[in-house]
Design an enzyme around this catalytic site. Structure first.
Site, PDB file in Angstrom:
ATOM      1  N   ASP A 206      -0.107   3.286  -4.303  1.00 11.05           N
ATOM      2  CA  ASP A 206       1.328   4.404  -4.044  1.00 11.05           C
ATOM      3  C   ASP A 206       1.969   3.624  -2.906  1.00 11.05           C
ATOM      4  OD1 ASP A 206       2.659   6.752  -4.074  1.00 11.05           O
ATOM      5  OD2 ASP A 206       1.218   7.644  -5.177  1.00 11.05           O
ATOM      6  N   HIS A 237       5.562   9.732  -0.781  1.00  4.40           N
ATOM      7  CA  HIS A 237       4.883  10.159  -2.231  1.00  4.40           C
ATOM      8  C   HIS A 237       3.284   9.944  -2.173  1.00  4.40           C
ATOM      9  CE1 HIS A 237       4.056   8.612  -6.386  1.00  4.40           C
ATOM     10  NE2 HIS A 237       4.937   9.579  -6.805  1.00  4.40           N
ATOM     11  N   SER A 401       3.576  12.363 -11.327  1.00  6.05           N
ATOM     12  CA  SER A 401       2.989  11.859 -10.270  1.00  6.05           C
ATOM     13  C   SER A 401       1.986  12.918  -9.324  1.00  6.05           C
ATOM     14  CB  SER A 401       3.902  11.491  -9.129  1.00  6.05           C
ATOM     15  OG  SER A 401       4.560  10.173  -9.403  1.00  6.05           O
TER      16      SER A 401
END
Length: 458
Positions: A206, A237, A401
């Site tokens: 990530d 994120h 996600s």
């Protein structure tokens, strides 16, 4: 997480692990060919030193090689304009013309060659609606978090009454009711096993992890970066997805080891070669860890992807699963067939779990991809989790996600109880525990919602 294709299309269009040589361009096209960045993957039998390999391929090796690693955070070595990656999975990237790529593809020690691409992983940040909050008084106190668990505690079932809605939904068989609660309120009930994920390593491919966040309890660390010495999470994120896997307040498996593998930059973009290198690093680390005391298993969480069949990534994940690593991937956020994307479509060929996203009323989240390549759905809309904004900050985000790490957390819970499960067996178990026929609104693909089997009241 919405995928957008930034660079050129992928050369390979089949599921074969051997690349046929590209068609030779015409003389006019060749003269106009300024070249592209390519990923060259070596055959498993090619184990010679890099210098010998490159010399035999005709590269000028007068440039001194220099390592581009920091401690454990290693992407590879530069040999002039050649950049190597991989320990278990050897390859390199270089800039060259299509004609040179065709010649290289014909060599017996080359497994595949493909243009490198850059994927931008887009996610819906809900701050405009909900704002960025501090955990504050809603933080759930994990009693004696650093104390070693006693044997009689391992099978205890605990209830958290300050959970986000996604955790509540995966631990109940019934649809959630509002009871005056907003989607982002930390006022839901989550039932989980006290031992959840103990001894399991989860590699977060990530944008990095805010390891200083209090909610990780010291269990998160950065182990790899594809960006020189940069191990920060400049986007958020990665910190958010790591929180859903295993943070104290927002996590499914509250005892896991969270290992940050930074393959996305502050714009949440990264190259295919970086993703492959990240998988290789995780595989190498897994092979070292599997012999150590207390180790229960390794999981790769990939809340990323892009269109087409990415052959080098397929080969890397194939080797990882063959070595016993478990993998959860995001289905993509284009509201279309998930089988058009990598690594999502690999779920039809490898024992990995491809995850779609749902909202709080048990409908497919509006942006989630769908279809036969989706294995299971999990909550992914308005998910509150850890933020990169500070040591106590949280933030709501939406996308597959956000759904993917819930599955990775559920896998970690099961691995603690049965570390001997191979990837195919664990995938079968996770799917078998899902709620069938629960999702509303004409789901295309499996109508299956993630569940841990404890059947609490949310």
């Amino acid at each position: 997480m919405k995928y957008s294709f930034v660079i050129s299309s992928i050369l390979l269009s089949t599921f074969s692990t051997t690349l046929a040589a590209p068609v030779n361009p015409t003389a006019a096209a060749a003269s106009a060919d300024e070249g592209d960045e390519y990923i060259i993957v070596l055959a498993p039998t090619e184990q010679r030193p890099w210098g010998q390999v490159f010399t035999d391929m005709g590269y000028n090796m007068t440039s001194r090689a220099h390592d581009i690693s920091i401690n454990k955070h290693s992407f590879g070595t530069n040999y002039g304009d050649l950049r190597t990656f991989g320990k278990e999975f050897r390859g390199f990237t270089t800039h060259m013309k299509a004609t040179d790529a065709a010649s290289l593809a014909s060599l017996p020690n080359v497994l595949s060659i493909e243009k490198d691409v850059k994927w931008t992983v887009k996610v819906t940040r809900n701050n405009d609606t909900y704002g960025t909050h501090s955990v504050g008084d809603n933080k759930w106190a994990w009693p004696n978090a650093k104390r070693q668990l006693q044997q009689n505690e391992l099978n205890q079932v605990w209830q958290q009454s300050t959970a986000p809605w996604n955790l509540a939904r995966i631990s109940t068989a019934q649809a959630l009711t509002s009871n005056g609660r907003e989607v982002i309120d930390l006022k839901f009930n989550y039932q989980f096993e006290r031992s959840s994920g103990l001894g399991v390593d989860v590699y977060m491919l990530d944008s990095g992890i805010n390891t200083a966040h209090a909610d990780f309890g010291g269990r998160a660390k950065m182990v790899f970066t594809a960006f020189g010495s940069d191990i920060t999470d400049g986007h958020g994120h990665g910190t958010h997805t790591a929180g859903t896997v295993g943070s104290t307040t927002y996590g499914v498996a509250k005892n896991v080891n969270l290992l940050g593998v930074k393959v996305l930059d502050s714009q949440n973009a990264g190259s295919l070669s970086s993703f492959v290198a990240g998988v290789d690093f995780a595989l190498s680390s897994h092979l070292q860890r599997k012999t150590q005391p207390g180790f229960k298993g390794s999981i790769i969480n990939m809340s990323l992807g892009g269109p087409g069949f990415a052959q080098p990534l397929f080969e890397a994940l194939q080797r990882a699963t063959q070595a016993g690593m478990h993998v959860a991937v995001a289905g993509g956020n284009d509201n279309t067939d998930s089988c058009q994307f990598s690594p999502a479509q690999f779920s039809q060929l490898l024992p990995i779990i491809n995850v779609g996203a749902t909202n709080v009323v048990d409908q497919k989240w509006e942006g989630s991809n769908f279809g036969k390549c989706i294995d299971i759905y999990a909550p992914g809309d308005g998910i509150v989790s850890t933020s990169n904004k500070g040591p106590q900050a949280n933030e709501p985000m939406s996308g597959t996600s956000m759904a993917c790490p819930a599955v990775a957390g559920a896998m970690a819970v099961e691995l603690f109880k049965n570390p001997s499960l191979d990837p195919a067996a664990l995938k079968k178990l996770i799917v078998s525990k899902g709620l069938s026929g629960t999702l509303q609104g004409g789901i295309q693909g499996p109508n299956l919602l993630l569940n841990n089997g404890l059947r609490a009241v949310g």
